[in-house]
Design an enzyme around this catalytic site. Structure first.
Site: not given
Ligand SMILES: *Cc1c(COP(=O)(O)O)cnc(C)c1O
Length: 395
Positions: A186, A211
């Site tokens: 990730d 994000k």
């Protein structure tokens, strides 16, 4: 930062990759806000359905030109052969695991992971017969020994939340390969601007595009990049779980990606300035920031990261209540979960991301009551520092 002369630099690719001039001359891929697409003849429809030709078909399948343009850009940014876009970061995580594991098989999870991922691994997946073994970030050497014949996949984050601990990506990818395991990272915190894990031997890279990739706290999306043959089983689950990104969101995300290198460069600079200020502040006992790391971590960071990111965690010698009082005095920083947006945010891991974790488990992960996690935005760094200085004034 341009690579080989025949490969355009990252900023050029962020603007142009995936965009093909459409027949009317739209400068970027238009929004095809369509659920389905019509064909001239049945034979044409069959060509697409039976895979002889790529083309628009049905949006949930991913066969939508706006989504395809976004995916080409996403693949390019991570140096992947292909990419899949999702309705959320957690859709990318869950479809990746479901696409590659079946009941009775296991995940090896190295280091700290996002709270939703931890819940998926410990609560949701065990109901389907998929279990997870957890290793600390400094236990890469135990990877082979911890792997069983049922282990399929190694999963990790770097830098991790909220201590910004760094994993040696090349070492972990090599250990996973040696053990015959698929490696998945990730890369949300680093972004493709600061770190490209595929270049260090990782098999698959995923992002919460909510994000930094989105970058404005106005969309929810996910992404997965890597070789086409490793994406195919994941696309099958994405299709039938209905985890497709909406075309409008895909266009919004592609819009954001065009400015990603500019934004991340400024996040890096602002966070470095804030971290330096905090490191010199008498009330701050510890600052977690990759740019300030020393010892063996330093060499790993220099090898695998081009920039140090926009996330900074600080630790006060204070109770959770005293720490909350500091957070509550912040004016420019908003108190909110999430990260990676243009605006600066502050949270206490004990009240948000790690609220549900037992105190002993939190302590083992280096998450104290006095910790504050900052997502440093694109404001003027002097204003961010002034806000922190007034909030940190002892009362
Ligand atoms: C937010 C986040 C996720 C989950 O993403 P969503 O878009 O909220 O589903 C996964 N990993 C990390 C590191 C995150 O910060």
């Amino acid at each position: 930062m341009s690579e080989a002369a025949d490969t355009p630099g990252l900023s050029t690719r962020s603007v142009h990759a995936g965009d093909r001039r459409d027949p009317l001359g739209a400068i970027h891929a238009p929004i095809y806000n369509q659920s389905t697409f019509a064909f001239e003849r049945t034979a044409d429809l069959l060509d697409v359905i039976e895979g002889r030709r790529d083309g628009p078909l049905y949006t949930r399948y991913g066969a939508n030109p706006t989504v395809a343009a976004l995916e080409a850009k996403l693949a390019d940014l991570e140096g992947g052969q292909a990419a899949l876009a999702f309705s959320a970061g957690m859709a990318a995580v869950s479809a990746t695991v479901l696409g590659h594991l079946r009941a009775g098989e296991q995940i090896l999870c190295v280091g700290d992971v996002y709270g939703g991922t931890y819940e998926l691994f410990t609560e949701n997946l065990p109901r389907l017969g998929i279990t997870t073994t957890f290793l600390r970030a400094d236990e890469i050497a135990r990877l082979g020994a911890s792997s069983t014949p049922a282990t399929r996949l190694v999963y990790f984050e770097s830098p991790s939340n909220p201590t910004l601990a760094v994993v040696d990506i090349a070492a972990l990818a090599a250990a996973a390969r040696a053990a015959g395991l698929l490696s998945v990272i990730d890369n949300t915190f680093a972004t493709p601007v600061n770190q490209n894990p595929l270049a260090h031997g990782v098999d698959l890279v995923l992002h919460s595009a909510t994000k930094y990739l989105g970058g404005h706290s106005d969309l929810v999306a996910g992404a997965l990049m890597g070789p086409a043959d490793l994406l195919a089983p994941v696309a099958y689950w994405r299709k039938n779980l209905g985890q497709m990104i909406a075309p409008e969101v895909a266009a919004l995300l592609a819009r954001s990606l065009r400015s990603l290198p500019v934004r991340v460069a400024r996040h890096n600079d602002n966070a470095a300035a804030v971290a330096e200020f905090l490191a010199g502040h008498p009330r701050v006992v510890r600052v977690h920031y990759p740019g300030l790391a020393t010892g063996p971590e330093r060499a790993v960071i220099d090898r695998q990261m081009r920039g140090h990111g926009g996330m900074v965690s600080l630790v006060l010698d204070a109770t959770a209540e005293q720490t909350a009082a500091v957070v509550d005095r912040l004016r420019l920083f908003a108190i909110a979960g999430s990260l990676g947006g243009v605006e600066s945010l502050a949270t206490q891991p004990v009240t948000t991301s790690h609220h549900g974790m037992a105190p002993a488990e939190r302590a083992a992960r280096g998450i104290s009551d006095g910790m504050i996690r900052l997502s440093i935005g694109l404001e003027d760094p002097a204003d961010l520092i002034a806000d922190l200085a007034q909030a940190l004034k002892a009362h």
